[in-house]
Design a protein around this motif. Structure first.
Motif, PDB file in Angstrom:
ATOM      1  N   THR A 176      39.525  71.938  33.487  1.00  0.00           N
ATOM      2  CA  THR A 176      40.147  70.875  32.725  1.00  0.00           C
ATOM      3  C   THR A 176      40.090  70.180  33.382  1.00  0.00           C
ATOM      4  O   THR A 176      39.068  69.113  32.677  1.00  0.00           O
ATOM      5  CB  THR A 176      41.861  70.955  32.995  1.00  0.00           C
ATOM      6  N   GLY A 177      39.791  70.083  34.636  1.00  0.00           N
ATOM      7  CA  GLY A 177      38.816  69.107  35.445  1.00  0.00           C
ATOM      8  C   GLY A 177      37.550  68.411  35.346  1.00  0.00           C
ATOM      9  O   GLY A 177      37.362  67.455  34.685  1.00  0.00           O
ATOM     10  N   ILE A 178      36.925  69.346  35.009  1.00  0.00           N
ATOM     11  CA  ILE A 178      35.780  69.164  34.174  1.00  0.00           C
ATOM     12  C   ILE A 178      35.185  68.743  33.366  1.00  0.00           C
ATOM     13  O   ILE A 178      34.649  67.956  32.737  1.00  0.00           O
ATOM     14  CB  ILE A 178      34.581  70.704  34.687  1.00  0.00           C
ATOM     15  N   HIS A 233      40.443  65.173  39.714  1.00  0.00           N
ATOM     16  CA  HIS A 233      40.477  65.004  38.343  1.00  0.00           C
ATOM     17  C   HIS A 233      41.680  66.400  38.555  1.00  0.00           C
ATOM     18  O   HIS A 233      42.700  66.859  37.981  1.00  0.00           O
ATOM     19  CB  HIS A 233      39.195  65.353  37.908  1.00  0.00           C
ATOM     20  N   VAL A 234      41.583  67.521  39.523  1.00  0.00           N
ATOM     21  CA  VAL A 234      41.816  68.611  39.356  1.00  0.00           C
ATOM     22  C   VAL A 234      43.155  68.472  40.409  1.00  0.00           C
ATOM     23  O   VAL A 234      44.177  68.581  39.820  1.00  0.00           O
ATOM     24  CB  VAL A 234      41.106  69.664  40.859  1.00  0.00           C
ATOM     25  N   GLY A 266      45.472  66.882  29.983  1.00  0.00           N
ATOM     26  CA  GLY A 266      44.571  68.520  30.180  1.00  0.00           C
ATOM     27  C   GLY A 266      45.971  69.702  30.645  1.00  0.00           C
ATOM     28  O   GLY A 266      46.571  70.406  30.107  1.00  0.00           O
ATOM     29  N   GLY A 267      45.897  68.814  31.655  1.00  0.00           N
ATOM     30  CA  GLY A 267      47.276  69.459  32.845  1.00  0.00           C
ATOM     31  C   GLY A 267      48.585  70.036  31.740  1.00  0.00           C
ATOM     32  O   GLY A 267      49.432  70.884  31.634  1.00  0.00           O
ATOM     33  N   THR A 281      40.089  55.761  35.657  1.00  0.00           N
ATOM     34  CA  THR A 281      40.161  55.755  35.136  1.00  0.00           C
ATOM     35  C   THR A 281      41.129  56.795  33.724  1.00  0.00           C
ATOM     36  O   THR A 281      41.832  57.703  33.690  1.00  0.00           O
ATOM     37  CB  THR A 281      41.497  54.408  34.535  1.00  0.00           C
ATOM     38  N   TYR A 282      39.951  56.159  33.283  1.00  0.00           N
ATOM     39  CA  TYR A 282      39.967  57.263  31.891  1.00  0.00           C
ATOM     40  C   TYR A 282      40.134  58.990  31.479  1.00  0.00           C
ATOM     41  O   TYR A 282      40.665  59.557  31.350  1.00  0.00           O
ATOM     42  CB  TYR A 282      38.837  57.105  30.638  1.00  0.00           C
ATOM     43  N   SER A 283      39.205  59.372  32.493  1.00  0.00           N
ATOM     44  CA  SER A 283      38.986  61.118  33.483  1.00  0.00           C
ATOM     45  C   SER A 283      39.719  61.566  34.027  1.00  0.00           C
ATOM     46  O   SER A 283      40.256  62.230  33.711  1.00  0.00           O
ATOM     47  CB  SER A 283      37.663  60.607  34.249  1.00  0.00           C
ATOM     48  N   LEU A 284      40.333  60.299  34.643  1.00  0.00           N
ATOM     49  CA  LEU A 284      41.984  60.923  35.720  1.00  0.00           C
ATOM     50  C   LEU A 284      42.967  61.656  34.711  1.00  0.00           C
ATOM     51  O   LEU A 284      44.092  61.889  34.263  1.00  0.00           O
ATOM     52  CB  LEU A 284      41.991  59.990  36.752  1.00  0.00           C
TER      53      LEU A 284
END
Lengths: 214, 45
Positions: A95-97, A58-59, A185-186, A176-179
């Motif tokens: 943002t990742g969290i 995610h990060v 977010g980025g 997929t959705y979280s990534l």
């Protein structure tokens, strides 16, 4: 005091002496070493923290999206490397969290709507504010400014196509959705750093961090 | 021989730093929110 700048300058002086560089080349080497060291230290710092929390993918999604756009569009900067390290890493990890936390609430339609809204917001702000330069290296040539604006808009379009494709093609995959949310977010974080409100907010956080960090 | 290897290594490192320095002249550094002070001869102004 050991700072990134002093370390880079000393190393560049040493290389300049050994390889008989003139002052101009030594200064360019100093600048290059400062960028390389800064990126390495920050990259390692972010990877270690996100590995510890367990959100490396995610990060990395936040990092690649915001870095890609930032390279073309520019954005606000902190006044010292230490503050940049703390603020930039915190923003990416947070943002990742957040993306991991809200992803169970999402569905396909909501994701597509979010992507379209993000893309439209991105196009508007890029058209209005990119390239956002800084006093360390202002872009004074109008031709170059137009070129960076066009490239930034091209990035937004390509990013929208890729992220929409990923959302549709891999929607069965649990991550997929979280990534995709992390990438959004980025992207939004980078867009925010272009506009005057972003400059004001980062500026005030930078000043606040100045009380505890060099 | 070691002198030659050392010279090659230092030369490669300097070439990489020069390359990064020259391409570093973009609106912003890649993913750091801090912008090192750019040498005057690399900037537009």
């Amino acid at each position: 005091m050991v700072t990134l700048r002093n370390t880079a300058a000393e190393f560049a002086q040493y290389l300049g002496r050994e390889l008989n560089f003139d002052q101009k080349d030594t200064e360019t080497v100093r600048y290059g070493i400062e960028i390389i060291l800064g990126a390495l230290v920050k990259g390692l710092f972010i990877i270690v923290i996100s590995y510890w929390i367990g959100i490396i993918p995610h990060v990395l999604a936040v990092l690649t999206t915001s870095s890609g756009l930032r390279l073309l569009s520019g954005g606000v900067h902190c006044s010292t490397y230490g503050r940049c390290l703390v603020l930039g890493s915190s923003m990416m990890v947070l943002t990742g969290i957040v993306s991991l936390t809200i992803s169970p609430l999402m569905n396909k339609k909501l994701m597509l709507l979010l992507i379209m809204l993000t893309a439209l917001t991105g196009l508007y702000f890029v058209k209005k504010y990119a390239p956002a330069d800084n006093c360390s290296k202002p872009i004074t040539k109008e031709v170059k400014r137009k070129q960076y604006k066009k490239l930034s808009m091209f990035f937004v379009i390509i990013w929208t196509i890729v992220i929409t494709f990923i959302t549709l093609a891999y929607r069965q995959s649990p991550s997929t959705y979280s990534l995709v949310l992390a990438s959004i977010g980025g992207f939004l974080g980078q867009i925010f750093s272009l506009c005057p409100a972003g400059y004001r907010l980062i500026g005030s956080i930078d000043n606040g961090l100045g009380k505890i960090l060099p | 021989m070691f002198k030659k290897i050392r010279c090659e290594l230092l030369g490669s490192l300097a070439a990489l730093a020069l390359f990064v320095g020259v391409i570093g002249i973009k609106p912003a550094s890649l993913f750091i929110l801090y912008q090192p002070e750019a040498p005057e001869h690399l900037t537009d102004s």
